[in-house]
Motif scaffolding. Structure first.
Motif, mmCIF file in Angstrom:
data_model
loop_
_atom_site.group_PDB
_atom_site.id
_atom_site.type_symbol
_atom_site.label_atom_id
_atom_site.label_comp_id
_atom_site.label_asym_id
_atom_site.label_seq_id
_atom_site.Cartn_x
_atom_site.Cartn_y
_atom_site.Cartn_z
ATOM 1 N N ALA A 74 1.666 2.809 10.668
ATOM 2 C CA ALA A 74 2.717 3.147 9.703
ATOM 3 C C ALA A 74 3.895 2.191 9.716
ATOM 4 N N ARG A 75 4.635 2.224 8.628
ATOM 5 C CA ARG A 75 5.910 1.512 8.497
ATOM 6 C C ARG A 75 6.888 2.462 7.798
ATOM 7 N N THR A 76 8.175 2.086 7.793
ATOM 8 C CA THR A 76 9.197 2.848 7.073
ATOM 9 C C THR A 76 9.976 1.873 6.192
ATOM 10 N N THR A 77 10.195 2.221 4.914
ATOM 11 C CA THR A 77 10.905 1.286 4.029
ATOM 12 C C THR A 77 12.389 1.224 4.424
ATOM 13 N N THR A 78 12.939 0.022 4.420
ATOM 14 C CA THR A 78 14.357 -0.140 4.763
ATOM 15 C C THR A 78 15.225 -0.202 3.508
ATOM 16 N N LYS A 79 14.582 -0.370 2.320
ATOM 17 C CA LYS A 79 15.321 -0.451 1.061
ATOM 18 C C LYS A 79 14.376 -0.087 -0.081
ATOM 19 N N GLU A 80 14.922 0.054 -1.282
ATOM 20 C CA GLU A 80 14.066 0.304 -2.445
ATOM 21 C C GLU A 80 13.137 -0.882 -2.635
ATOM 22 N N CYS A 81 11.892 -0.609 -3.016
ATOM 23 C CA CYS A 81 10.941 -1.705 -3.207
ATOM 24 C C CYS A 81 9.792 -1.226 -4.087
ATOM 25 N N THR A 82 8.893 -2.141 -4.416
ATOM 26 C CA THR A 82 7.730 -1.780 -5.225
ATOM 27 C C THR A 82 6.472 -2.275 -4.523
ATOM 28 N N VAL A 83 5.471 -1.404 -4.418
ATOM 29 C CA VAL A 83 4.186 -1.803 -3.823
ATOM 30 C C VAL A 83 3.080 -1.399 -4.779
ATOM 31 N N GLY A 84 2.223 -2.339 -5.129
ATOM 32 C CA GLY A 84 1.115 -2.044 -6.039
ATOM 33 C C GLY A 84 1.596 -1.372 -7.320
ATOM 34 N N GLY A 85 2.780 -1.775 -7.798
ATOM 35 C CA GLY A 85 3.318 -1.217 -9.045
ATOM 36 C C GLY A 85 4.041 0.112 -8.862
ATOM 37 N N GLN A 86 4.056 0.648 -7.672
ATOM 38 C CA GLN A 86 4.708 1.944 -7.418
ATOM 39 C C GLN A 86 6.087 1.712 -6.773
ATOM 40 N N ALA A 87 7.139 2.303 -7.377
ATOM 41 C CA ALA A 87 8.482 2.174 -6.797
ATOM 42 C C ALA A 87 8.602 3.100 -5.592
ATOM 43 N N LEU A 88 9.142 2.578 -4.494
ATOM 44 C CA LEU A 88 9.372 3.399 -3.302
ATOM 45 C C LEU A 88 10.868 3.389 -2.988
ATOM 46 N N ALA A 89 11.400 4.525 -2.553
ATOM 47 C CA ALA A 89 12.815 4.604 -2.175
ATOM 48 C C ALA A 89 12.986 4.092 -0.744
ATOM 49 N N ALA A 90 14.238 3.913 -0.322
ATOM 50 C CA ALA A 90 14.491 3.553 1.080
ATOM 51 C C ALA A 90 14.178 4.772 1.957
ATOM 52 N N GLY A 91 13.694 4.503 3.170
ATOM 53 C CA GLY A 91 13.450 5.587 4.122
ATOM 54 C C GLY A 91 12.122 6.303 3.932
ATOM 55 N N GLU A 92 11.218 5.748 3.109
ATOM 56 C CA GLU A 92 9.899 6.371 2.905
ATOM 57 C C GLU A 92 8.939 5.938 4.014
ATOM 58 N N ARG A 93 8.054 6.854 4.378
ATOM 59 C CA ARG A 93 7.009 6.510 5.344
ATOM 60 C C ARG A 93 5.794 5.971 4.592
ATOM 61 N N VAL A 94 5.177 4.932 5.138
ATOM 62 C CA VAL A 94 4.039 4.284 4.471
ATOM 63 C C VAL A 94 2.908 4.130 5.487
ATOM 64 N N PHE A 95 1.698 4.576 5.105
ATOM 65 C CA PHE A 95 0.535 4.462 5.994
ATOM 66 C C PHE A 95 -0.340 3.309 5.519
ATOM 67 N N LEU A 96 -0.559 2.338 6.404
ATOM 68 C CA LEU A 96 -1.375 1.170 6.055
ATOM 69 C C LEU A 96 -2.802 1.443 6.514
ATOM 70 N N SER A 97 -3.678 1.706 5.573
ATOM 71 C CA SER A 97 -5.045 2.102 5.923
ATOM 72 C C SER A 97 -5.915 0.860 6.137
ATOM 73 N N TRP A 98 -5.884 0.350 7.373
ATOM 74 C CA TRP A 98 -6.707 -0.843 7.681
ATOM 75 C C TRP A 98 -8.174 -0.535 7.372
ATOM 76 N N SER A 99 -8.587 0.705 7.660
ATOM 77 C CA SER A 99 -10.007 1.054 7.482
ATOM 78 C C SER A 99 -10.389 1.035 6.012
ATOM 79 N N SER A 100 -9.451 1.310 5.120
ATOM 80 C CA SER A 100 -9.749 1.227 3.695
ATOM 81 C C SER A 100 -9.759 -0.237 3.250
ATOM 82 N N ALA A 101 -8.762 -1.001 3.693
ATOM 83 C CA ALA A 101 -8.706 -2.430 3.349
ATOM 84 C C ALA A 101 -10.012 -3.118 3.732
ATOM 85 N N ASN A 102 -10.595 -2.690 4.858
ATOM 86 C CA ASN A 102 -11.810 -3.331 5.368
ATOM 87 C C ASN A 102 -13.041 -3.078 4.510
ATOM 88 N N TYR A 103 -12.914 -2.172 3.540
ATOM 89 C CA TYR A 103 -14.037 -1.872 2.633
ATOM 90 C C TYR A 103 -13.676 -2.221 1.192
#
Ligand code: HEM
Length: 407
Positions: free
Chosen positions: A286-315
């Protein structure tokens, strides 16, 4: 907002993680779940790579106004781990203390020791024609090496392995996790004693190096040393054991591929990368956003938790041909199983060496092992590491070889 019921701690995820990941990748690669206080799940290779490389926007450790904290797992674990739960610039001061002992050249020197430990473990059961390959091999080899590397007594490997298993496979706050936390106290006692002993009289081990190292001109506190040492234990013990268990189980079901590896051991390094991709022993962090940002076209607020699914990326079909197949000579194979960016796995060279030595010895000494599939048990929940509780096998008994290692 695209919502999902994703929960990487659920039994359903442990059973069907490939299907669940595939659905998310296809339908909503940046999805929000309410599980564990709410977080975003990233499923596409490119989005995850972008986030893992942007450590300024995506932090590995945040202290929140309510006194709680975030870290590399969702939910955050009970003990802070350093440097995985630390951001630059401080992060670099700690990572550089560790890099030397984990470089390819340093790790290479461990091969004879690992060969001895593996021989010792196989000798313990080879005459009987049966074993549980998890408790007799996949667990002890990485645990013993990790303890030796740190400078902790290898006789304690089983406690360390059992406690680590319990911690990385259960949900923080669950009764099983609390019981494992009690076990941790015993290990910490041993770590504290070793810190004191090495402060007085250093030896050639990682704990000695750390207690005498300076960060910004000062020695580290015992609390900080423990945050580092426990990370090396948790990172080093169960991850590689899980990879070994998963690969040995797969090779039981695919005897032609097992014969191929036996006939051509030079294929093992490439096959190791493919097993890492296919089993993704650490499915996501996991990571936590430090500021507003956009990932894959989705806007995220500051302080959001984000799960990086390595197992999904691998497929991800956009990166890997035939991702659902194990292709032992797949090349290139830029899997994300060791993460990427500044926190990329410190122990990747250790893991690869351990895996190769164990696999070589199994193929040589237990070439016809058969898994008792009715009694082989995967972990019912994954939490942080995806692996096996037990892998009972039978095989044609062999002779002990004798080893320079003994407990
Ligand atoms: C198959 C085996 C292994 C897998 C799949 C694995 C996976 C990972 C992953 C995905 C990360 C990235 C963390 C992030 O981005 O937040 C990581 C970091 C780390 N791993 Fe491993 N690991 C393995 C073996 C090991 C071993 C054997 C050790 C030590 C002996 C180890 C020690 C660490 C440490 C200390 C970090 C933190 C690095 C940092 O924050 O700079 N790992 N590992």
């Amino acid at each position: 907002m695209t919502t999902t019921e994703f929960d990487h701690h659920s039994g359903a995820y442990a059973r069907d993680w490939r299907e669940i990941n595939s659905t998310l990748r296809g339908k909503c690669p940046v999805a929000h779940t309410e599980a564990h206080g709410g977080f975003w799940v990233l499923s596409k290779y490119a989005d995850i790579a972008e986030v893992a490389r942007d450590d300024e926007t995506f932090s590995s450790y945040q202290e929140l106004p309510d006194g709680s904290r975030t870290g590399a797992t969702i939910p955050a674990g009970p003990l802070r781990q350093v440097p995985i739960e630390m951001d630059p610039p401080e992060f670099f001061d700690y990572r550089k203390l560790l890099n030397g002992r984990f470089s390819p050249a340093s790790v290479k020197r461990w091969e004879p020791y690992l060969r001895d430990v593996t021989t010792f473990c196989i000798d313990n059961f080879v005459e009987s024609g049966q074993a549980d390959l998890v408790s007799a091999l996949a667990s002890p080899v990485p645990a013993i090496l990790t303890l030796e590397l740190l400078g902790l007594p290898t006789t304690g490997w089983r406690t360390v392995s059992d406690v680590t298993h319990a911690l990385v496979h259960t949900l923080p706050g669950s009764p099983e996790h609390d019981a494992a936390m009690a076990g941790i106290m015993g290990i910490l006692g041993q770590v504290n004693e070793t810190i004191a002993a090495r402060r007085a009289e250093p030896k050639d081990d990682l704990i000695s190096e750390l207690v005498h190292a300076e960060v910004n001109g000062e020695k580290m506190t015992d609390a900080r040393l423990i945050e580092i040492i426990t990370l090396v234990i948790f990172g080093g013990v169960d991850t590689t054991g899980s990879l070994i268990g998963s690969a040995l189980e797969w090779l039981h079901h695919n005897p032609a591929e097992r014969d191929r590896l036996r006939a051509d051991p030079a294929l093992i390094p490439t096959a190791t990368e493919e097993f890492l991709r296919y089993f993704s022993p650490v499915p996501g962090l996991a990571r936590t956003t430090t500021k507003e940002c956009t990932v894959g076209g989705q806007a995220l607020a500051a302080g959001e938790r984000v799960f990086l699914s390595w197992s999904s990326a691998n497929y991800d079909e956009e990166v890997f041909d035939r991702p659902d197949d194990v292709v032992l000579d797949r090349h290139p194979n830029r899997h994300q199983s060791f993460g990427l960016g500044i926190h990329r796995c410190l122990g990747s060279n250790v893991a690869r060496l351990e895996f190769r030595v164990v696999l070589e010895e199994v193929l040589r000494r237990l070439p016809d092992y058969v898994v008792d599939t009715a009694h082989a048990q995967p972990y019912p929940t994954i939490a942080v590491v995806n692996g096996w509780i037990s892998l009972p096998v039978t095989f044609t008994p062999g002779a002990r070889l004798g080893s320079n290692f003994a407990l």
